[in-house]
Write an enzyme that holds these catalytic residues in place. Structure first.
Site, PDB file in Angstrom:
ATOM      1  N   GLY A 101     -45.560-108.255   9.494  1.00  0.00           N
ATOM      2  CA  GLY A 101     -45.752-107.098  10.366  1.00  0.00           C
ATOM      3  C   GLY A 101     -46.147-107.465  11.786  1.00  0.00           C
ATOM      4  N   ASN A 102     -46.912-108.579  11.947  1.00  0.00           N
ATOM      5  CA  ASN A 102     -47.407-108.927  13.289  1.00  0.00           C
ATOM      6  C   ASN A 102     -46.302-109.453  14.209  1.00  0.00           C
ATOM      7  OD1 ASN A 102     -47.341-111.519  11.895  1.00  0.00           O
ATOM      8  ND2 ASN A 102     -48.433-112.306  13.676  1.00  0.00           N
ATOM      9  N   LYS A 141     -49.913 -98.796  -3.982  1.00  0.00           N
ATOM     10  CA  LYS A 141     -49.656 -99.294  -2.628  1.00  0.00           C
ATOM     11  C   LYS A 141     -49.909 -98.153  -1.645  1.00  0.00           C
ATOM     12  CE  LYS A 141     -47.550-101.673   0.697  1.00  0.00           C
ATOM     13  NZ  LYS A 141     -48.113-102.836   1.328  1.00  0.00           N
ATOM     14  N   LYS A 164     -41.995-107.014   0.649  1.00  0.00           N
ATOM     15  CA  LYS A 164     -40.892-107.704   1.332  1.00  0.00           C
ATOM     16  C   LYS A 164     -40.853-109.202   1.009  1.00  0.00           C
ATOM     17  CE  LYS A 164     -42.765-109.839   5.298  1.00  0.00           C
ATOM     18  NZ  LYS A 164     -44.125-109.727   4.852  1.00  0.00           N
ATOM     19  N   LYS A 184     -47.386-113.139  -1.061  1.00  0.00           N
ATOM     20  CA  LYS A 184     -46.700-114.279  -0.411  1.00  0.00           C
ATOM     21  C   LYS A 184     -46.759-115.500  -1.324  1.00  0.00           C
ATOM     22  CE  LYS A 184     -47.918-112.876   4.209  1.00  0.00           C
ATOM     23  NZ  LYS A 184     -46.735-112.023   4.388  1.00  0.00           N
TER      24      LYS A 184
HETATM   25  P1  ADP Z   1     -47.599-109.621   6.610  1.00  0.00           P
HETATM   26  O1  ADP Z   1     -47.342-108.395   7.393  1.00  0.00           O
HETATM   27  O2  ADP Z   1     -47.260-110.868   7.352  1.00  0.00           O
HETATM   28  O3  ADP Z   1     -47.024-109.564   5.225  1.00  0.00           O
HETATM   29  P2  ADP Z   1     -50.237-109.345   5.382  1.00  0.00           P
HETATM   30  O4  ADP Z   1     -51.340-108.615   6.058  1.00  0.00           O
HETATM   31  O5  ADP Z   1     -49.594-108.697   4.213  1.00  0.00           O
HETATM   32  O6  ADP Z   1     -49.192-109.721   6.524  1.00  0.00           O
HETATM   33  O7  ADP Z   1     -50.769-110.795   4.925  1.00  0.00           O
HETATM   34  C1  ADP Z   1     -51.434-111.651   5.810  1.00  0.00           C
HETATM   35  C2  ADP Z   1     -52.951-111.455   5.706  1.00  0.00           C
HETATM   36  O8  ADP Z   1     -53.431-111.982   4.466  1.00  0.00           O
HETATM   37  C3  ADP Z   1     -53.772-112.197   6.722  1.00  0.00           C
HETATM   38  O9  ADP Z   1     -53.910-111.475   7.922  1.00  0.00           O
HETATM   39  C4  ADP Z   1     -55.124-112.375   6.017  1.00  0.00           C
HETATM   40  O10 ADP Z   1     -56.065-111.459   6.518  1.00  0.00           O
HETATM   41  C5  ADP Z   1     -54.848-112.014   4.566  1.00  0.00           C
HETATM   42  N1  ADP Z   1     -55.361-112.936   3.546  1.00  0.00           N
HETATM   43  C6  ADP Z   1     -55.902-112.540   2.376  1.00  0.00           C
HETATM   44  N2  ADP Z   1     -56.258-113.584   1.626  1.00  0.00           N
HETATM   45  C7  ADP Z   1     -55.921-114.697   2.318  1.00  0.00           C
HETATM   46  C8  ADP Z   1     -56.019-116.097   2.047  1.00  0.00           C
HETATM   47  N3  ADP Z   1     -56.533-116.544   0.896  1.00  0.00           N
HETATM   48  N4  ADP Z   1     -55.575-116.960   2.985  1.00  0.00           N
HETATM   49  C9  ADP Z   1     -55.064-116.513   4.150  1.00  0.00           C
HETATM   50  N5  ADP Z   1     -54.920-115.196   4.449  1.00  0.00           N
HETATM   51  C10 ADP Z   1     -55.348-114.286   3.551  1.00  0.00           C
HETATM   52 MG    MG Z   2     -47.640-108.203   3.610  1.00  0.00          MG
END
Ligand code: ADP
Ligand code: MG
Length: 312
Positions: A16-17, A134, A213, A275
């Site tokens: 998203g970023n 969700k 995604k 992820k």
């Molecule tokens: P995207 O839009 O890229 O899918 P998400 O917000 O779904 O982003 O996932 C990324 C976020 O996951 C990071 O901003 C972080 O705050 C969070 N996060 C949660 N647990 C962890 C972890 N163990 N290591 C790194 N990031 C983490």
């Molecule tokens: Mg995400």
């Protein structure tokens, strides 16, 4: 690479970023500006990779839902239509950003681009449908939540609409994507995890759900035969004890370590969890290379100098 040998297929799943950074209002000007950094790297990488780009759509769908809440004069659109809209709008922004980068690099590296409206098949009996977990769309008042025609859930931000997030089974357009990649098109697809559909006899019907995604991208990667699966997000990779005093980002993870840390709950189920599970799914399914990195470090991560790398 020797002549005649096909370039490896790289799938970049943009978080998203890549479009809206934390704390931003999310104007289209900001989204185009944010895209420059990741897209410039992808344009350069396309010189020696065949490229597939997937992307999130959470805030974009959220805004469309909010627009609907604000206007009673036009018929409400179901989620499947909103996801299709965001695939169109974000596909356009990515294509146009890639075009600009190719211009800057010189026309000899120009690659044909295509954005594909993508369906992803889910199982109508997926247990997720019994437990929509969700959160999507705007924060609702207690009154709105009580009177909502859809399931709601209480989140840290307040009441929000809750939808099911079923597992992706298959990407409907996988053959088209494979052929386009074979012709060296850069393919933008599976936006927002794809439009979730269930099979009904000989055709597909859209369902009110959202697919993660990263999981959809892992499935696509396996179905299309991707060599490198890169998830680009707003942190440098996966960390242990994330957000706590002992936090440490991981350079590499074996599948056994990955399973163990997932079991320990090291990766938040709504963000980093999918992820890491997507990386696991990709490697368990026969993929060779999966990594998680920041949107600023896609090239560095592919060169092994950044990110979290998953290995067998
Ligand atoms: P995207 O839009 O890229 O899918 P998400 O917000 O779904 O982003 O996932 C990324 C976020 O996951 C990071 O901003 C972080 O705050 C969070 N996060 C949660 N647990 C962890 C972890 N163990 N290591 C790194 N990031 C983490
Ligand atoms: Mg995400």
């Amino acid at each position: 690479m020797s002549k005649g040998q096909a370039a490896p297929i790289l799938l970049v799943a943009l978080g998203g970023n890549a479009l809206i950074k934390k704390g931003q209002e999310g104007t289209i000007a900001q989204q185009f500006a944010n895209l420059q950094e990741p897209i410039a790297q992808i344009a350069r990488l396309s010189r020696d990779h065949r490229v597939i780009i997937t992307h999130g759509n959470g805030p974009q769908v959220g805004n469309l839902l909010l627009q609907q809440e604000c206007c009673q004069d036009v018929p409400r659109l179901p989620l499947e239509i909103l996801v299709a809209q965001t695939q169109g709008q974000i596909g356009y922004m990515i294509e146009s950003s890639l075009d600009n980068q190719f211009m800057a690099l010189g026309l000899e590296v120009f690659k044909p681009l295509v954005s594909l409206i993508s369906y992803v098949v889910v199982d109508g009996h997926d247990p997720a449908f019994a437990n929509p977990d969700k959160p999507i769309g705007p924060v609702l008042s207690g009154e709105q939540a009580a009177g909502a025609a859809y399931p709601v859930m209480h989140t840290a931000k307040g009441w929000r609409r809750a939808v099911a997030s079923p597992q992706p089974i298959s990407i409907v357009e996988k053959r088209e994507i494979k052929r386009l990649i074979g012709m060296d098109f850069i393919v933008i697809c599976c936006g927002g995890g794809g439009i979730p559909v269930v099979r009904q006899g000989r055709h597909f019907a859209g369902v009110d759900a959202v697919i993660d995604k990263d999981l959809a991208s892992a499935r696509l990667g396996l179905e299309v035969g991707v060599e490198v699966f890169c998830m680009a997000t707003d942190v440098p990779g996966a960390a242990l004890d994330y957000g706590q005093p002992g936090e440490r980002f991981l350079d590499s993870l074996s599948l056994d370590e990955t399973r163990r840390y997932l079991e320990q709950g090291q990766f938040h189920p709504g963000s980093m969890g999918p992820k890491v599970r997507a990386a696991l799914m990709f490697l368990e399914g026969g993929g060779q290379r999966a990594l998680i990195c920041s949107t600023q470090e896609i090239e560095a991560a592919l060169a092994g100098k950044a990110g979290t790398h998953f290995h067998l």
